[in-house]
Design a protein around this motif. Structure first.
Motif, PDB file in Angstrom:
ATOM      1  N   LEU A   3     -14.147 -17.407  70.821  1.00  0.00           N
ATOM      2  CA  LEU A   3     -13.281 -18.492  70.355  1.00  0.00           C
ATOM      3  C   LEU A   3     -11.814 -18.119  70.488  1.00  0.00           C
ATOM      4  O   LEU A   3     -10.980 -18.927  70.931  1.00  0.00           O
ATOM      5  CB  LEU A   3     -13.589 -18.814  68.884  1.00  0.00           C
ATOM      6  CG  LEU A   3     -14.880 -19.557  68.576  1.00  0.00           C
ATOM      7  CD1 LEU A   3     -15.059 -19.662  67.064  1.00  0.00           C
ATOM      8  CD2 LEU A   3     -14.893 -20.948  69.202  1.00  0.00           C
ATOM      9  N   LEU A   4     -11.495 -16.896  70.119  1.00  0.00           N
ATOM     10  CA  LEU A   4     -10.096 -16.481  70.089  1.00  0.00           C
ATOM     11  C   LEU A   4      -9.533 -16.176  71.473  1.00  0.00           C
ATOM     12  O   LEU A   4      -8.360 -16.441  71.741  1.00  0.00           O
ATOM     13  CB  LEU A   4      -9.947 -15.258  69.179  1.00  0.00           C
ATOM     14  CG  LEU A   4     -10.083 -15.583  67.682  1.00  0.00           C
ATOM     15  CD1 LEU A   4     -10.322 -14.324  66.866  1.00  0.00           C
ATOM     16  CD2 LEU A   4      -8.841 -16.312  67.184  1.00  0.00           C
ATOM     17  N   THR A   5     -10.351 -15.615  72.365  1.00  0.00           N
ATOM     18  CA  THR A   5      -9.818 -15.289  73.690  1.00  0.00           C
ATOM     19  C   THR A   5      -9.458 -16.546  74.473  1.00  0.00           C
ATOM     20  O   THR A   5      -8.577 -16.509  75.336  1.00  0.00           O
ATOM     21  CB  THR A   5     -10.820 -14.461  74.522  1.00  0.00           C
ATOM     22  OG1 THR A   5     -12.091 -15.114  74.539  1.00  0.00           O
ATOM     23  CG2 THR A   5     -10.961 -13.059  73.980  1.00  0.00           C
ATOM     24  N   HIS A   6     -10.114 -17.660  74.189  1.00  0.00           N
ATOM     25  CA  HIS A   6      -9.864 -18.883  74.942  1.00  0.00           C
ATOM     26  C   HIS A   6      -8.917 -19.850  74.240  1.00  0.00           C
ATOM     27  O   HIS A   6      -8.603 -20.905  74.779  1.00  0.00           O
ATOM     28  CB  HIS A   6     -11.187 -19.593  75.244  1.00  0.00           C
ATOM     29  CG  HIS A   6     -12.066 -18.826  76.173  1.00  0.00           C
ATOM     30  ND1 HIS A   6     -12.966 -17.885  75.733  1.00  0.00           N
ATOM     31  CD2 HIS A   6     -12.154 -18.836  77.520  1.00  0.00           C
ATOM     32  CE1 HIS A   6     -13.584 -17.358  76.772  1.00  0.00           C
ATOM     33  NE2 HIS A   6     -13.109 -17.906  77.869  1.00  0.00           N
ATOM     34  N   CYS A   7      -8.473 -19.514  73.049  1.00  0.00           N
ATOM     35  CA  CYS A   7      -7.655 -20.464  72.302  1.00  0.00           C
ATOM     36  C   CYS A   7      -6.254 -20.590  72.879  1.00  0.00           C
ATOM     37  O   CYS A   7      -5.702 -19.646  73.439  1.00  0.00           O
ATOM     38  CB  CYS A   7      -7.586 -20.066  70.826  1.00  0.00           C
ATOM     39  SG  CYS A   7      -6.538 -18.641  70.482  1.00  0.00           S
ATOM     40  N   ASN A   8      -5.698 -21.779  72.737  1.00  0.00           N
ATOM     41  CA  ASN A   8      -4.329 -22.064  73.179  1.00  0.00           C
ATOM     42  C   ASN A   8      -3.413 -22.017  71.965  1.00  0.00           C
ATOM     43  O   ASN A   8      -2.849 -23.025  71.544  1.00  0.00           O
ATOM     44  CB  ASN A   8      -4.270 -23.430  73.863  1.00  0.00           C
ATOM     45  CG  ASN A   8      -2.864 -23.782  74.321  1.00  0.00           C
ATOM     46  OD1 ASN A   8      -2.038 -22.913  74.564  1.00  0.00           O
ATOM     47  ND2 ASN A   8      -2.585 -25.082  74.417  1.00  0.00           N
ATOM     48  N   VAL A   9      -3.289 -20.828  71.385  1.00  0.00           N
ATOM     49  CA  VAL A   9      -2.450 -20.640  70.203  1.00  0.00           C
ATOM     50  C   VAL A   9      -1.510 -19.472  70.458  1.00  0.00           C
ATOM     51  O   VAL A   9      -1.914 -18.456  71.023  1.00  0.00           O
ATOM     52  CB  VAL A   9      -3.302 -20.338  68.946  1.00  0.00           C
ATOM     53  CG1 VAL A   9      -2.400 -20.152  67.724  1.00  0.00           C
ATOM     54  CG2 VAL A   9      -4.302 -21.456  68.690  1.00  0.00           C
TER      55      VAL A   9
END
Length: 309
Positions: free
Chosen positions: A212-218
């Motif tokens: 989830l975190l590796t692909h997030c746009n944050v």
């Protein structure tokens, strides 16, 4: 007052960018521990997982790394379809895995000599999970790297890289064949070594939150964490269209094996937003599933002209 408010807002955003990754990753794992302690661990783990995904989705709107990635690309339905299908396949594989150790004991155990129990079950659970993560990560790293270096595997993995933006909902955008290869190479060694069920559960949970975190746009400032974990910054480099940048950072959870094999890439500049592939994948969910199995489909994925092999 406005300049003060603007400065405060900037400071809060900066602080959030530092705290978000560890808060969501370790907070998700801590909540998973509570979920595993209930009578319905799978149900509550999924509640935790969806909650973390929802929080990420909110922050993608509040403080995106790349604002242009907020624009819809028409792949939302396909992303959801691949995620649900992949999760279903993994669940079936896990169910099969419950009986797999017995098969190993009958057919594979003689190759391991007279010691039937290799796994260090006397270690603390935390130590066992760390060991399991390192071992499983070698399989994940190998599967991922092979998928980039071998065309017969890239035709399946290209689906994941075909997106023009990274965000939380394309975390599970993997072809089923691609997912099965990763599950096999990462879990089989743990089965052969006799790892307990809890190790599989924790490794799976870690992989879920890391994905989830590796692909997030944050916007996240992960600093020294980049040397240990697979972070959004590292994974954006991995998705770069420039192969000199993209053929790197194969780690799914940790980047230990990237360091060992020289594929770690983290230059001192903002990570790439020019992502995607030179070829094209089908626009439909079914088309994306069957495209890698036809010669013409593979040519499209590779960006080759019709009739050119």
């Amino acid at each position: 007052m406005k300049p003060v408010q603007g400065k405060t807002s900037t400071q809060l955003r900066y602080l959030a960018s530092i705290l978000l990754w560890p808060a969501l990753f370790f907070g998700g794992l801590a909540s998973t521990g509570l979920a595993f302690a209930t009578s319905t661990p799978v149900l509550w783990f999924n509640v935790v997982y969806v909650s973390v995904a929802a929080i990420i989705a909110v922050f993608e709107r509040i403080m995106p790394y790349e604002p242009t990635w907020l624009t819809a690309d028409g792949e939302t339905f396909n992303n959801l379809g691949h995620t649900l299908l992949t999760k279903g396949v993994v669940q079936i594989a896990a169910a099969f895995g419950a009986s797999f150790p017995m098969l190993v004991a009958v057919f594979a155990q003689p190759f391991f000599g007279s010691q039937p129990h290799i796994w260090p079950q006397h270690w603390s659970m935390l130590s066992q999970v760390v060991l399991g993560l390192v071992i499983a990560e070698f399989g994940l790293y190998s599967a991922h790297r092979l998928a980039h270096e071998r065309l017969e595997l890239w035709r399946f993995h290209a689906l994941h890289h075909s997106v023009s933006r990274l965000w939380v909902l394309n975390t599970g955008r993997f072809h089923v064949v691609d997912s099965l290869l990763k599950v096999t190479l990462s879990q089989l060694p743990l089965y052969l070594l006799g790892a307990p069920l809890q190790v599989f559960l924790w490794v799976g949970a870690t992989t879920a939150f890391a994905g989830l975190l590796t692909h997030c746009n944050v916007e996240m400032r992960t600093g020294p964490l980049d040397w240990i974990f697979s972070t959004p910054r590292l994974h954006r480099w991995h998705h770069s269209k420039d192969l000199a940048e993209g053929n790197s950072n194969y780690g799914e959870n940790i980047v230990l094996w990237d360091h060992v094999f020289g594929t770690y890439f983290n230059p001192d500049r903002p990570s790439s937003t020019d992502i995607g592939i030179t070829g094209k994948v089908s626009r439909s969910l079914l088309g994306q599933l069957v495209q890698p199995f036809s010669r013409s489909g593979v040519r499209q994925i590779l960006g080759r002209k019709p009739g050119v092999d």
